[in-house]
Design a protein around this motif. Structure first.
Motif, PDB file in Angstrom:
ATOM      1  N   ILE A 106      43.525  65.517 -48.121  1.00 31.04           N
ATOM      2  CA  ILE A 106      44.195  66.671 -48.720  1.00 31.04           C
ATOM      3  C   ILE A 106      45.666  66.312 -48.919  1.00 31.04           C
ATOM      4  CG2 ILE A 106      44.767  69.098 -48.425  1.00 31.04           C
ATOM      5  CD1 ILE A 106      41.767  68.531 -48.746  1.00 31.04           C
ATOM      6  N   GLN A 107      46.143  66.499 -50.145  1.00 33.75           N
ATOM      7  CA  GLN A 107      47.525  66.162 -50.480  1.00 33.75           C
ATOM      8  C   GLN A 107      48.409  67.395 -50.637  1.00 33.75           C
ATOM      9  OE1 GLN A 107      48.480  62.910 -50.748  1.00 33.75           O
ATOM     10  NE2 GLN A 107      46.397  62.358 -50.193  1.00 33.75           N
ATOM     11  N   GLU A 108      47.798  68.510 -51.055  1.00 31.10           N
ATOM     12  CA  GLU A 108      48.609  69.662 -51.421  1.00 31.10           C
ATOM     13  C   GLU A 108      47.825  70.950 -51.188  1.00 31.10           C
ATOM     14  OE1 GLU A 108      50.855  71.178 -55.486  1.00 31.10           O
ATOM     15  OE2 GLU A 108      49.859  69.241 -55.441  1.00 31.10           O
ATOM     16  N   LEU A 109      48.546  72.027 -51.000  1.00 28.56           N
ATOM     17  CA  LEU A 109      47.951  73.355 -50.850  1.00 28.56           C
ATOM     18  C   LEU A 109      48.476  74.255 -51.972  1.00 28.56           C
ATOM     19  CD1 LEU A 109      48.519  73.873 -47.028  1.00 28.56           C
ATOM     20  CD2 LEU A 109      46.350  73.401 -48.127  1.00 28.56           C
ATOM     21  N   THR A 121      43.648  68.715 -53.611  1.00 26.90           N
ATOM     22  CA  THR A 121      44.426  69.943 -53.504  1.00 26.90           C
ATOM     23  C   THR A 121      43.482  71.057 -53.066  1.00 26.90           C
ATOM     24  OG1 THR A 121      45.904  69.237 -55.267  1.00 26.90           O
ATOM     25  CG2 THR A 121      45.858  71.581 -54.763  1.00 26.90           C
ATOM     26  N   VAL A 122      43.843  71.740 -51.983  1.00 23.03           N
ATOM     27  CA  VAL A 122      43.067  72.911 -51.568  1.00 23.03           C
ATOM     28  C   VAL A 122      43.686  74.094 -52.297  1.00 23.03           C
ATOM     29  CG1 VAL A 122      42.438  74.414 -49.658  1.00 23.03           C
ATOM     30  CG2 VAL A 122      42.479  71.960 -49.328  1.00 23.03           C
ATOM     31  N   SER A 123      42.866  74.780 -53.066  1.00 17.42           N
ATOM     32  CA  SER A 123      43.356  75.882 -53.877  1.00 17.42           C
ATOM     33  C   SER A 123      42.704  77.176 -53.389  1.00 17.42           C
ATOM     34  CB  SER A 123      43.013  75.620 -55.337  1.00 17.42           C
ATOM     35  OG  SER A 123      43.526  76.626 -56.138  1.00 17.42           O
ATOM     36  N   LEU A 155      46.353  71.240 -42.589  1.00 21.21           N
ATOM     37  CA  LEU A 155      45.268  70.638 -43.356  1.00 21.21           C
ATOM     38  C   LEU A 155      45.718  69.414 -44.151  1.00 21.21           C
ATOM     39  CD1 LEU A 155      43.562  73.828 -44.832  1.00 21.21           C
ATOM     40  CD2 LEU A 155      42.873  72.517 -42.837  1.00 21.21           C
ATOM     41  N   ILE A 156      46.997  69.308 -44.413  1.00 17.40           N
ATOM     42  CA  ILE A 156      47.502  68.192 -45.214  1.00 17.40           C
ATOM     43  C   ILE A 156      47.274  66.894 -44.453  1.00 17.40           C
ATOM     44  CG2 ILE A 156      49.597  67.140 -46.171  1.00 17.40           C
ATOM     45  CD1 ILE A 156      50.469  69.887 -46.987  1.00 17.40           C
TER      46      ILE A 156
END
Length: 168
Positions: free
Chosen positions: A79-82, A157-159, A114-115
């Motif tokens: 995971i890189q981004e939220l 990316t978690v969206s 999470l990142i």
């Protein structure tokens, strides 16, 4: 009708004999040339068929390696981004975009752990992520609001797409 008696003239006999011998010799020359050309072409075709089989073997090896590398890369995805988006806040007459922005940042801060986690691990814990977000209450303009997870997408990316509701 009968054939003219040309067999009695030696000039005509030599002409027909020469034509027959010449036809046989030219036929033999044709067969030799045609055979040598066909032999060269069949050798070329066989050589090309061998090269095709060899290159298909290389292609198969490359495809297997490529699929193996893709599988390893998918396993290594992190995971890189939220991304958090709150919808339907207009329904509750929240015109203060700054409050919505702070709420989104607060949720991002809660999920910051999470990142750099493995994608499969995060996906396996999606229910915990939903509960974490849905148990959070927000105080916006003196009113208490709850969040409901509408959509949740996982990749690098978690969206999160959230709906806001009055806590009651």
């Amino acid at each position: 009708m009968r054939i003219p008696p040309l067999y009695r003239h030696p000039v005509w006999q030599r002409f027909f004999a020469g034509a027959a011998v010449g036809g046989c010799i030219s036929w033999l020359i044709f067969l030799f040339m045609f055979g040598s050309i066909q032999q060269k072409n069949s050798a070329l075709i066989e050589k090309q068929a061998m090269q095709i089989r060899e290159l298909q073997g290389y292609i198969k090896i490359w495809q297997e390696d490529y699929q193996e590398l893709n599988q390893k890369n998918e396993e290594m995805l992190t995971i890189q981004e939220l991304e958090v988006e709150i919808e339907n806040f207009e329904r509750y007459d929240i015109t203060d975009r700054q409050s919505i922005f702070r709420a989104e940042e607060s949720i991002k801060e809660d999920l910051r752990s999470l990142i750099a986690k493995d994608l499969t691990t995060v996906y396996e814990n999606k229910e915990m992520i939903k509960r974490t977000v849905e148990n959070k209450t927000l105080d916006i303009n003196g009113k208490q609001y709850r969040l409901v997870v509408k959509e949740l997408y996982f990749y690098t990316t978690v969206s999160l797409v959230l709906e806001i509701k009055l806590a009651g």
